[in-house]
Structures are given as structure tokens and as C-alpha cells.
Design an enzyme around this catalytic site. Structure first.
Site, short mmCIF file in Angstrom:
data_model
loop_
_atom_site.label_atom_id
_atom_site.label_comp_id
_atom_site.label_asym_id
_atom_site.label_seq_id
_atom_site.Cartn_x
_atom_site.Cartn_y
_atom_site.Cartn_z
N TRP A 22 13.52 24.81 18.79
CA TRP A 22 14.98 24.85 18.85
C TRP A 22 15.69 26.23 18.94
CZ3 TRP A 22 16.91 20.55 14.85
CH2 TRP A 22 16.46 19.39 15.02
N ASP A 24 6.93 36.97 41.36
CA ASP A 24 6.67 35.47 41.51
C ASP A 24 5.29 35.22 40.82
OD1 ASP A 24 6.12 32.79 42.19
OD2 ASP A 24 6.15 33.16 44.43
N LEU A 25 5.79 34.55 39.57
CA LEU A 25 4.42 34.27 38.73
C LEU A 25 3.61 33.13 39.18
CD1 LEU A 25 6.27 33.92 35.23
CD2 LEU A 25 4.90 35.78 36.12
N ASP A 65 7.18 22.97 20.22
CA ASP A 65 6.89 21.79 19.36
C ASP A 65 6.75 20.68 20.09
OD1 ASP A 65 9.85 22.30 19.90
OD2 ASP A 65 10.39 21.03 18.28
N GLY A 69 15.59 34.68 30.44
CA GLY A 69 15.74 33.78 29.42
C GLY A 69 16.45 34.50 28.13
N GLN A 70 16.46 33.66 27.02
CA GLN A 70 17.21 34.34 25.87
C GLN A 70 16.25 34.97 25.22
OE1 GLN A 70 19.08 31.00 24.12
NE2 GLN A 70 17.18 29.50 23.96
N LYS A 84 3.68 22.28 28.97
CA LYS A 84 3.70 23.32 28.21
C LYS A 84 2.17 23.29 27.54
CE LYS A 84 5.87 26.25 26.92
NZ LYS A 84 5.97 27.67 27.56
N TYR A 94 8.09 18.07 29.91
CA TYR A 94 8.01 19.06 29.52
C TYR A 94 6.83 19.37 28.54
CZ TYR A 94 9.68 22.95 26.77
OH TYR A 94 9.78 24.21 25.85
N ALA A 107 9.43 30.07 31.40
CA ALA A 107 8.96 28.78 31.22
C ALA A 107 10.09 27.87 32.03
CB ALA A 107 8.84 28.23 29.55
#
Length: 302
Positions: A151, A36-37, A102, A11-12, A129, A125, A60
Site C-alpha cells: 500500500w 531497457d531492463l 504483499d 516511480g514514487q 511479482k 500482478y 515494476a
């Protein structure tokens, strides 16, 4: 030398965490290739091998619209995997930073959301979370931080900024129509990574209250998706990342229906994080310029 295990290697945020790793830390990022989470034993083995001083969960399921039709997949990564991470952190007393969103809010407020505000997710989503947050709260972790952000974008991976640059570069496209009535705060993943490291330093040094806290971190300021797109074009033109300007039209979200419902207002109050960890956010437009500089430098080096 302190050691951090970063989950969510591809991921970023994890990518920026590795780039921003400060002196005094050794960071290792793991993706699905290494662990493997959703399998407790797999994660436990990785933790036992590295013996980290800090766990950072940046993994995520983030495909907001796909989550509406892939509910099980979203909950598997956003809740069950988090349950495993929290159990190991609690069992071994390892400080944990977990990233949330958020999207746990419904956007009905008109002032920034605090950690004390009641969550009311509108999407699978957001609900998944929130369920992950609860897995952490349900355990007596000695030192955990649930960090909500919004974002997020980076020069790595897929995100709104890179999608806009691609669309703005399409010679066949005459204009763009961008939603103007959903408001939040763009967040550069590099700035988020630096904030996480600042928190991790203090958590591992015992210079924080301990227990489990929920705090917010984004860049500063407020924008609609339309504002964000206009700024992307302006700043990208200045840096030569775009050859020409394309008209950008503001539209209501009802003109751009999506499978997942998004909050109309999801600005987060960062005061608690800034006070606890002595890190002040920079304005999102300035951070966008830094990211585009990063992208221009990378393209120039190719």
C-alpha cells in the site's frame, strides 16, 4: 563515496530514494529513457558505466487491474527484467535490494505474514511479482534482499492518497464509498526509502548474513481502505488541503468489483527486518501526516 544505481526512476519509491539519499552515498536513478531492463545488454552497459556498489530495483509493472489483461507486459517487467538484474548482480557480486509486494499472498491468514509463509497470489500482478522473486532465488547471489511491502504512497506520482484527495475535493461528489473488508498497512514511500538505505549501508559493509533473504517492510499498524480514507480526510482537513468534509461510506469489496482479486488480509510481519537492520517502523497514521505535510509544503511553494 559509495554508489547506488536505482532502477525505476519515474516511480514514487525511486523518487523518495533520491530525496532520502544519505551522506556517503551517490545515487543515480535510471528510467526507461536510459535503460531497457528487458534487454540484458542495455542494463549491463549501464552497470558497467556507473560501477555501482549497490543495485536497487524499484522498477515494476504496478497497474494491478490492467495486469489482468496485459499479462505479457506485467511478466516482462516483473519477471524477465528481474532475471536480467539478478544475473548481473550475481555475475558481478553487486548487493541487490529488490522490491516485492504483499500481493504474493492470498490473504487467507488472520495474523501478519512472515517470509516463511507460502505465497499464493490471486492476481496476475501478484503472480508476476512472485515470479520475479523466484528469478532472484534461483541464482546464487552473494548478497541480495527481496523486500516485500504494501500500500505504498507518496506526494509524487499516482496513488490512493492523492486519488482520495482529488475525489474529496470534487464539489460534484456527494459521498465516497470505500472498501472496508480488505486489510493491510499503508506505507509512506519516504519511510520505505529510508529503510532501504539502512539495509544498503549494512549490506555494502558486510554487516549482514549475506546470501538471499526475503524480509518485509511497511509502516506499523493495520487499516482497511476505509480506515485509510477516513484518516486521509481528517488529516488533510487539519492541514488545509481540503475545504470541506465529505461523507465516507464503508462497503464490502463485493460492492466494488475489480478485474484483479485482492487479498482480504495482507498485513506483513516486519520483525525480521527491524532485527537485522535496526530500523523500527512508525505508525502509518503518523507517516500519513508527514506525507500530507510534505504535500502542503509543496503546494504552498507553487
Amino acid at each position: 563515496m559509495k554508489k547506488a544505481l536505482i532502477l525505476g526512476k519515474n516511480g514514487q519509491v525511486a523518487w523518495e530514494l533520491m530525496r532520502a539519499c544519505p551522506q556517503g552515498w551517490q545515487a543515480q536513478a535510471c528510467g526507461r529513457e536510459e535503460v531497457d531492463l528487458q534487454e540484458f545488454s542495455s542494463l549491463a552497459g549501464q552497470v558497467a558505466e556507473l560501477e555501482p556498489d549497490l543495485l536497487i530495483n524499484a522498477a515494476a509493472y504496478t497497474a494491478v487491474d490492467k495486469a489482468e489483461s496485459e499479462r505479457d507486459e506485467a511478466y516482462a517487467l516483473n519477471q524477465q527484467a528481474v532475471a536480467n538484474i539478478a544475473a548481473i548482480a550475481a555475475e558481478q557480486g553487486i548487493p541487490l535490494v529488490h522490491l516485492s509486494t504483499d500481493f504474493v499472498f492470498d490473504g487467507s491468514k488472520s495474523s501478519p505474514y512472515t517470509a516463511a509463509d507460502e505465497p499464493a497470489p490471486l492476481s496476475v500482478y501478484g503472480a508476476s511479482k512472485l515470479a520475479g522473486e523466484q528469478e532472484i532465488l534461483d541464482r546464487a547471489l552473494p548478497n541480495a534482499l527481496i523486500l516485500r511491502t504494501s500500500w505504498v504512497y507518496s506526494s509524487h506520482g499516482q496513488n490512493f492518497v492523492k486519488s482520495m484527495l482529488r475525489l474529496m475535493s470534487d464539489p460534484q461528489r456527494e459521498h465516497l464509498s470505500i472498501v472496508c473488508d480488505q486489510v493491510g498497512t499503508p506505507t509512506w514511500a519516504r519511510a520505505l526509502a529510508r529503510a532501504i538505505w539502512a539495509a544498503g549501508d549494512m549490506m555494502c559493509a558486510g554487516q549482514n548474513p549475506g546470501g538471499t533473504r526475503i524480509l518485509n517492510w511497511t509502516d506499523a499498524g493495520v487499516a482497511s481502505w476505509y480506515d485509510f480514507a477516513v484518516a486521509i480526510q481528517e488529516l488533510a482537513l487539519e492541514r488545509g488541503l481540503l475545504e470541506g468534509r465529505i461523507p465516507i461510506h464503508p462497503i464490502p469489496h463485493t460492492d466494488y468489483p475489480t478485474p484483479a482479486t485482492r487479498p482480504a488480509y495482507s498485513v506483513l510481519d516486519k520483525a525480521g527486518f527491524a532485527q537485522e537492520f535496526a530500523v523500527q517502523p512508525q505508525h502509518w497514521r503518523n507517516q500519513l501526516g508527514c506525507m500530507l505535510d510534505d504535500l502542503a509544503e509543496a503546494e504552498a511553494g507553487q
